[in-house]
Design an enzyme around this catalytic site. Structure first.
Site, mmCIF file in Angstrom:
data_model
loop_
_atom_site.group_PDB
_atom_site.id
_atom_site.type_symbol
_atom_site.label_atom_id
_atom_site.label_comp_id
_atom_site.label_asym_id
_atom_site.label_seq_id
_atom_site.Cartn_x
_atom_site.Cartn_y
_atom_site.Cartn_z
ATOM 1 N N CYS A 75 19.332 62.630 42.030
ATOM 2 C CA CYS A 75 18.944 61.362 41.402
ATOM 3 C C CYS A 75 19.813 61.163 40.167
ATOM 4 C CB CYS A 75 17.468 61.387 41.010
ATOM 5 S SG CYS A 75 16.989 59.977 39.991
ATOM 6 N N LYS B 261 -0.095 61.783 8.181
ATOM 7 C CA LYS B 261 0.536 60.465 8.153
ATOM 8 C C LYS B 261 -0.491 59.374 7.880
ATOM 9 C CE LYS B 261 4.855 61.370 9.691
ATOM 10 N NZ LYS B 261 5.652 60.644 10.632
ATOM 11 N N LYS C 293 4.533 62.151 0.854
ATOM 12 C CA LYS C 293 5.631 62.301 1.812
ATOM 13 C C LYS C 293 6.558 61.107 1.665
ATOM 14 C CE LYS C 293 6.686 63.485 6.566
ATOM 15 N NZ LYS C 293 7.731 62.487 6.812
ATOM 16 N N CYS D 207 16.950 56.127 42.344
ATOM 17 C CA CYS D 207 17.634 56.650 43.529
ATOM 18 C C CYS D 207 16.918 56.342 44.834
ATOM 19 C CB CYS D 207 17.855 58.150 43.392
ATOM 20 S SG CYS D 207 16.356 59.114 43.592
ATOM 21 N N GLU E 247 1.389 66.850 -1.585
ATOM 22 C CA GLU E 247 2.560 66.109 -2.081
ATOM 23 C C GLU E 247 2.673 64.775 -1.352
ATOM 24 O OE1 GLU E 247 5.908 68.619 -1.213
ATOM 25 O OE2 GLU E 247 5.189 70.249 -2.497
ATOM 26 N N CYS F 23 11.590 56.130 43.772
ATOM 27 C CA CYS F 23 12.245 56.235 42.475
ATOM 28 C C CYS F 23 13.052 54.958 42.208
ATOM 29 C CB CYS F 23 13.163 57.449 42.464
ATOM 30 S SG CYS F 23 14.214 57.535 41.008
ATOM 31 N N ASP G 157 9.500 58.543 2.079
ATOM 32 C CA ASP G 157 10.170 58.057 3.275
ATOM 33 C C ASP G 157 11.628 57.778 2.953
ATOM 34 O OD1 ASP G 157 10.208 57.495 5.886
ATOM 35 O OD2 ASP G 157 9.050 55.632 5.775
ATOM 36 N N CYS H 69 10.069 61.817 40.384
ATOM 37 C CA CYS H 69 11.026 61.595 41.460
ATOM 38 C C CYS H 69 11.343 62.957 42.062
ATOM 39 C CB CYS H 69 12.296 60.961 40.885
ATOM 40 S SG CYS H 69 13.719 61.121 41.956
ATOM 41 N N TYR I 89 11.223 69.144 -3.499
ATOM 42 C CA TYR I 89 9.933 69.732 -3.134
ATOM 43 C C TYR I 89 10.064 71.084 -2.434
ATOM 44 C CZ TYR I 89 11.493 67.148 0.973
ATOM 45 O OH TYR I 89 12.254 66.634 1.984
HETATM 46 S S1 IVH Z 1 8.649 69.764 3.321
HETATM 47 C C1 IVH Z 1 9.458 73.300 5.588
HETATM 48 N N1 IVH Z 1 7.753 67.963 1.628
HETATM 49 O O1 IVH Z 1 9.646 64.819 5.798
HETATM 50 C C2 IVH Z 1 9.019 71.939 5.289
HETATM 51 N N2 IVH Z 1 9.116 67.217 3.438
HETATM 52 O O2 IVH Z 1 8.791 65.310 8.507
HETATM 53 C C3 IVH Z 1 10.122 70.941 5.243
HETATM 54 N N3 IVH Z 1 9.580 64.821 3.430
HETATM 55 O O3 IVH Z 1 12.558 66.544 6.737
HETATM 56 C C4 IVH Z 1 9.808 69.642 4.638
HETATM 57 N N4 IVH Z 1 8.448 64.341 1.606
HETATM 58 O O4 IVH Z 1 12.729 64.755 4.902
HETATM 59 C C5 IVH Z 1 8.474 68.181 2.743
HETATM 60 N N5 IVH Z 1 6.927 66.506 0.042
HETATM 61 C C6 IVH Z 1 7.641 66.717 1.136
HETATM 62 C C7 IVH Z 1 8.308 65.666 1.821
HETATM 63 C C8 IVH Z 1 9.040 65.967 2.983
HETATM 64 C C9 IVH Z 1 9.208 63.864 2.579
HETATM 65 C C10 IVH Z 1 10.406 64.614 4.650
HETATM 66 C C11 IVH Z 1 11.586 65.548 4.764
HETATM 67 C C12 IVH Z 1 11.365 66.311 6.039
HETATM 68 C C13 IVH Z 1 10.448 65.408 6.794
HETATM 69 C C14 IVH Z 1 9.597 66.182 7.774
#
Ligand code: IVH
Length: 682
Positions: A432, A314, A115, A411, A113, A408, A117, A426, A225
């Site tokens: 501290c 990523k 991801k 402190c 899927e 440190c 943002d 430290c 998702y």
């Molecule tokens: S699954 C149990 N699927 O990424 C798994 N997350 O870094 C939970 N996100 O909090 C997340 N696209 O806000 C999942 N296709 C996708 C996603 C996704 C974006 C975000 C989501 C999550 C964060 C985790």
């Protein structure tokens, strides 16, 4: 016969819903926007003339209600997890290996899927009607943003299609498309209002408006998702089938999602999405792979707050060049002294960065960092920016070497570096100021004693005033002295005192976690609590383990602590050492003397009540995490297995239990709920 008004309204709503569905879910609009607007206005007019016919799920009823004063908190019955990250093909291959090993399978298919943002949301439908929406928050509790989410056109107010479950909680990402983000910022600049640095912040900020009418003006969209609680629906065996069903119910699901057969398929998807990325109308920061087969997910379970069955891959970090103006040293809660780069501010990956981590002195030396150097700063998504490398050719003659202070910076106590460790610390402990502040911030945090209102700044003020020298001092604070502080109203002072009061009653695991023992996160704290049941038993184990602390073979060290699930040699040694430090014992005693208490955790004493019994856990239990349930069963002498067979004695089933439950029923294995398990343990 002419159409009645009621029928006319119903028809317009049906048509508008259908067009919305074609637009947001099928991505295949049938009519121009102007025609849609005309139908919409027609409906609005009829409803104005006949307000008694307005229903909350009418397409005209997305914006409504007055601004609220604060968001209510909502508990997530099924926690909202986060994801582990990987940045390379090798790391992905490691993930795939772990999955296959965990399942003892040779072929595991994934769903890949994009991801998105944006910001995570969870939306609950009861009998097909949107009743609640919330933010992720800390994963266990979020904020109720129902009126705001209702304004997102892509989120249906009413589900369509057949077999809609009586309870369906869906999870996804609310995001702001790039074009909308730019237009919004342009308008904000023109109006002299606040601009957002990137679409992610814009989406999160828009959803946290107390006035839903403001949210309604923001161009937000959403894709789903995942899911949380579901009742009254038989899950299909795979994730991809669930997504197909969500789409059929009218929920937008990304059309880019694909099922792939193996890790090569994942990489191929990643490469293709990477190419498409510049042309996508929204920002993505990577891709997510999820084990497709739901039964396997259950088997894999979770580590801490992320599933073992999914990972985020990523996109490479973005990089920018800038000047390193200085290096300062920060002292963390465990005393770790870390070099931090102060940079000439630079725009990278959508935000302005002026500080970056240099990790530790080994890294500073390896990268040959000098003050005055031109450096490359790297930033990946939400990860802390780091100094990636130095452009040595550009080094000015007056560049200065970086050296670790011997004292440190906070402190003045000696800084020590243990052989074999990269980190210098430290040695002053809680005397501290920096360590004390870090320790107290951790102590009051949500997952620890959860003292709301006692924030970083307030703690710093109280430390500076000499009022807090150890966590126990928190319990001696009074409303009067708080109210006397700058920027503190009487009411908020009383709220803090009330929160402190309430935190006296806690649980053993929160208490252990709050102590801030190195390497003891919340799941280890839970495992310790479940295993030992009482603080006394844990202290006795640490006592018994002391002579073995420096045993030659690592596996011979701290056997009593290592008997706890997930506690290895290193963690066991940290716990043992921490609990022997006289100062830490004083802190513990002082806290108990201040009335911090918790109920005893049931662990089997003497005869092991579950000796020889094999358990399988499935679904989400109402109060226990899977790790907690497992630790309790193990503490009572039972075994926990991943799959159901004729050798299974009990299956403990919770919310959204899947194929394991069915198999248990087929085999006639006894099925328990959480209460049943608790009863067995008594
Ligand atoms: S699954 C149990 N699927 O990424 C798994 N997350 O870094 C939970 N996100 O909090 C997340 N696209 O806000 C999942 N296709 C996708 C996603 C996704 C974006 C975000 C989501 C999550 C964060 C985790």
């Amino acid at each position: 016969m002419p159409e009645t008004v009621k029928a006319q309204i119903a028809r317009l709503r049906r048509e508008l819903d259908e067009h919305n569905y074609r637009y947001y879910v099928l991505d295949d609009p049938q009519i121009p926007d102007a025609d849609y607007d005309r139908l919409f206005r027609e409906l609005q007019q009829l409803e104005e003339q006949h307000p008694e016919l307005i229903t909350p799920d009418s397409p005209t009823q997305r914006v409504g209600g007055e601004p609220s004063e604060a968001f209510e908190t909502v508990e997530h019955v099924v926690p909202m997890l986060s994801l582990g990250n990987c940045f390379s093909d090798e790391e992905l291959a490691d993930f795939d290996r772990r999955v296959k090993k965990g399942l003892d399978e040779e072929h595991v298919a994934y769903v890949a899927e994009p991801k998105l943002d944006g910001t995570a949301i969870t939306v609950i439908y009861e009998n097909g009607r949107l009743v609640r929406a919330a933010t992720r928050g800390d994963g266990s509790t979020g904020e109720d943003i129902t009126p705001n989410v209702r304004t997102i056109d892509a989120v249906p107010l009413k589900l369509r299609g057949k077999n809609i479950p009586p309870l369906l909680e869906v999870r996804g990402e609310a995001y702001m498309p790039i074009a909308g983000f730019r237009a919004f910022n342009e308008r904000a600049v023109a109006a002299g209002e606040k601009v957002y640095v990137n679409p992610r912040n814009a989406a999160a900020g828009s959803l946290r408006q107390l006035d839903p009418r403001l949210t309604a003006e923001r161009p937000l969209a959403a894709y789903f998702y995942g899911w949380g609680q579901v009742q009254g629906w038989d899950f299909p065996p795979t994730h991809i089938e669930v997504l197909g069903q969500l789409r059929d119910w009218g929920l937008p699901v990304s059309p880019l999602i694909e099922r792939v057969e193996d890790v090569e398929g994942c990489l191929d998807f990643y490469a293709r999405i990477g190419k498409q990325r510049p042309d996508l109308p929204y920002e993505i920061d990577g891709v997510v792979y999820k084990v497709d087969r739901l039964a396997w997910r259950e088997e894999l379970g979770f580590v801490a707050r992320a599933p073992r069955w999914a990972i985020a891959h990523k996109f490479p970090a973005e990089e920018a060049m800038t000047r390193l103006n200085d290096v300062e040293f920060q002292v963390g809660r465990t005393g770790a002294v870390t070099p931090v780069a102060r940079l000439e501010p630079v725009f990278v990956g959508g935000v302005t960065v002026s500080n970056a981590t240099l990790h530790n002195m080994d890294e500073v030396e390896r990268k040959d960092v000098h003050i005055g150097d031109t450096v490359v700063v790297r930033r990946a998504g939400d990860v802390i920016p780091e100094v990636a490398r130095v452009i040595v050719d550009k080094r000015p003659h007056n560049a200065r070497r970086v050296s670790m202070p011997t004292e440190c910076p906070v402190c003045g106590s000696a800084v020590e570096r243990v052989e074999g460790e990269a980190v210098a610390r430290c040695t002053a402990g809680l005397t501290c100021r920096a360590q004390l502040h870090g320790a107290l911030v951790h102590f009051v945090s949500r997952r620890a004693l959860d003292i709301e209102g006692l924030g970083d700044k307030l703690l710093a003020q109280l430390i500076d005033a000499g009022r807090l020298k150890s966590p126990a001092d928190i319990f001696t604070l009074t409303a009067d002295e708080l109210a006397a502080l700058e920027r503190m109203a009487e009411k908020s002072a009383q709220n803090v005192i009330d929160a402190i009061e309430a935190s006296r009653e806690t649980s053993l695991w929160r208490f252990l976690y709050a102590l801030g023992i190195r390497e003891v996160g919340e799941s280890t704290a839970q495992a310790l609590a479940a295993h030992f049941g009482t603080l006394e038993a844990l202290l006795a184990a640490a006592e018994a383990d002391l002579p073995t602390l420096h045993a030659e073979k690592a596996k011979d060290r701290c056997p009593a602590l290592q008997a706890v699930p997930d506690v290895g040699t290193v963690v066991a040694a940290h716990i043992c050492q921490f609990l022997h430090e006289p100062h830490n014992r004083q802190v513990i005693e002082a806290l108990q003397a201040e009335g911090v208490h918790w109920p005893e955790v049931e662990v089997a004493q003497g005869p092991q009540v579950l000796e020889g019994k094999t358990f399988v856990l499935t679904g989400t239990l109402p109060t226990l995490t899977r790790d907690e349930a497992k630790a309790m069963i193990q503490a009572a002498g039972g075994k926990v297995s991943g799959s159901v067979s004729t050798k299974t004695d009990y299956v403990v089933a919770g919310e959204a239990a899947g194929s394991k439950l069915t198999k248990a029923q087929d085999l006639g294995v006894e099925i328990l709920d959480e209460a049943g398990l608790q009863a067995l343990l008594q």
